[in-house]
Design a protein around this motif. Structure first.
Motif, PDB file in Angstrom:
ATOM      1  N   GLU A 170      25.412 -42.811   6.321  1.00  0.00           N
ATOM      2  CA  GLU A 170      26.092 -43.564   5.270  1.00  0.00           C
ATOM      3  C   GLU A 170      27.536 -43.094   5.114  1.00  0.00           C
ATOM      4  O   GLU A 170      27.878 -41.941   5.412  1.00  0.00           O
ATOM      5  N   CYS A 218      26.333 -48.186   6.334  1.00  0.00           N
ATOM      6  CA  CYS A 218      25.308 -47.368   6.968  1.00  0.00           C
ATOM      7  C   CYS A 218      25.285 -47.720   8.445  1.00  0.00           C
ATOM      8  O   CYS A 218      24.966 -48.857   8.813  1.00  0.00           O
ATOM      9  N   MET A 238      15.528 -52.911   6.219  1.00  0.00           N
ATOM     10  CA  MET A 238      16.602 -51.977   5.898  1.00  0.00           C
ATOM     11  C   MET A 238      16.786 -51.978   4.385  1.00  0.00           C
ATOM     12  O   MET A 238      16.795 -53.041   3.769  1.00  0.00           O
ATOM     13  N   TRP A 242      18.512 -49.918   0.686  1.00  0.00           N
ATOM     14  CA  TRP A 242      19.316 -48.929  -0.031  1.00  0.00           C
ATOM     15  C   TRP A 242      18.503 -48.415  -1.212  1.00  0.00           C
ATOM     16  O   TRP A 242      17.887 -49.208  -1.943  1.00  0.00           O
ATOM     17  N   ILE A 282      23.586 -56.854  -0.524  1.00  0.00           N
ATOM     18  CA  ILE A 282      23.222 -56.170   0.715  1.00  0.00           C
ATOM     19  C   ILE A 282      23.455 -57.119   1.881  1.00  0.00           C
ATOM     20  O   ILE A 282      23.201 -58.335   1.777  1.00  0.00           O
ATOM     21  N   ARG A 337      23.946 -57.090   6.544  1.00  0.00           N
ATOM     22  CA  ARG A 337      23.909 -56.293   7.770  1.00  0.00           C
ATOM     23  C   ARG A 337      24.648 -57.034   8.870  1.00  0.00           C
ATOM     24  O   ARG A 337      24.753 -58.259   8.869  1.00  0.00           O
ATOM     25  N   LEU A 381      24.656 -51.633   8.228  1.00  0.00           N
ATOM     26  CA  LEU A 381      24.111 -52.119   6.972  1.00  0.00           C
ATOM     27  C   LEU A 381      25.142 -51.835   5.891  1.00  0.00           C
ATOM     28  O   LEU A 381      25.782 -50.788   5.913  1.00  0.00           O
ATOM     29  N   TYR A 398      23.541 -42.468  -2.894  1.00  0.00           N
ATOM     30  CA  TYR A 398      22.987 -43.677  -2.306  1.00  0.00           C
ATOM     31  C   TYR A 398      22.560 -43.406  -0.872  1.00  0.00           C
ATOM     32  O   TYR A 398      23.321 -42.822  -0.087  1.00  0.00           O
ATOM     33  N   CYS A 431      20.585 -45.035   2.719  1.00  0.00           N
ATOM     34  CA  CYS A 431      19.999 -46.149   3.437  1.00  0.00           C
ATOM     35  C   CYS A 431      18.731 -45.663   4.117  1.00  0.00           C
ATOM     36  O   CYS A 431      18.589 -44.465   4.429  1.00  0.00           O
ATOM     37  N   TRP A 437      15.721 -41.924   7.014  1.00  0.00           N
ATOM     38  CA  TRP A 437      16.711 -41.841   5.945  1.00  0.00           C
ATOM     39  C   TRP A 437      18.036 -41.310   6.466  1.00  0.00           C
ATOM     40  O   TRP A 437      18.066 -40.495   7.392  1.00  0.00           O
TER      41      TRP A 437
END
Length: 123
Positions: A6, A22, A34, A36, A70, A72, A79, A94, A96, A113
């Motif tokens: 991230e 991300c 995917m 968050w 969000i 991607r 992302l 935060y 992802c 993660w």
């Protein structure tokens, strides 16, 4: 294996905006979800938003609906989380995350993660 990194966090005033990124690498397929999540000092890891790696309907926590988006970029393996109208209660680290198949709002369903990025919203 999947690797997630991230970036984009920082300090912002209430009402401001931040765009988190991300970068994903490894074995990610169209059926992967995917997401968050965020975690503050006062709470466990909370679901924020999710989308299928192939696109489609995004899902949001009620607390961020209409403020966060969000998205991607399949080609770039990225992302994003665009956060607008930020509030002090959005302050958190935060993360992802990736899981196979359908999204989940439970953090323990996600095996992969990133390291997290801090977002601090001042009042």
């Amino acid at each position: 294996q999947v690797q997630l990194v991230e970036s984009g966090g920082g300090l912002v005033q209430a009402g401001g905006s931040v765009n988190l990124s991300c970068a994903a690498s490894g074995r990610i397929f169209s059926h992967h979800a995917m997401a968050w999540f965020r975690q503050s000092a006062e709470s466990e890891r909370q679901f924020v938003a999710a989308i299928s790696w192939s696109g489609g309907t995004p899902y949001y926590a009620d607390s961020v609906k209409s403020r966060f988006t969000i998205s991607r970029d399949h080609g770039e393996n990225m992302l994003y989380l665009q956060m607008n109208d930020l509030k002090p209660e959005d302050t958190a680290v935060y993360y992802c995350a990736v899981k196979k198949d359908y999204y989940s709002e439970k953090f323990y369903d996600y095996p992969y993660w990133g390291q997290g990025t801090q977002v601090t919203v001042s009042s």
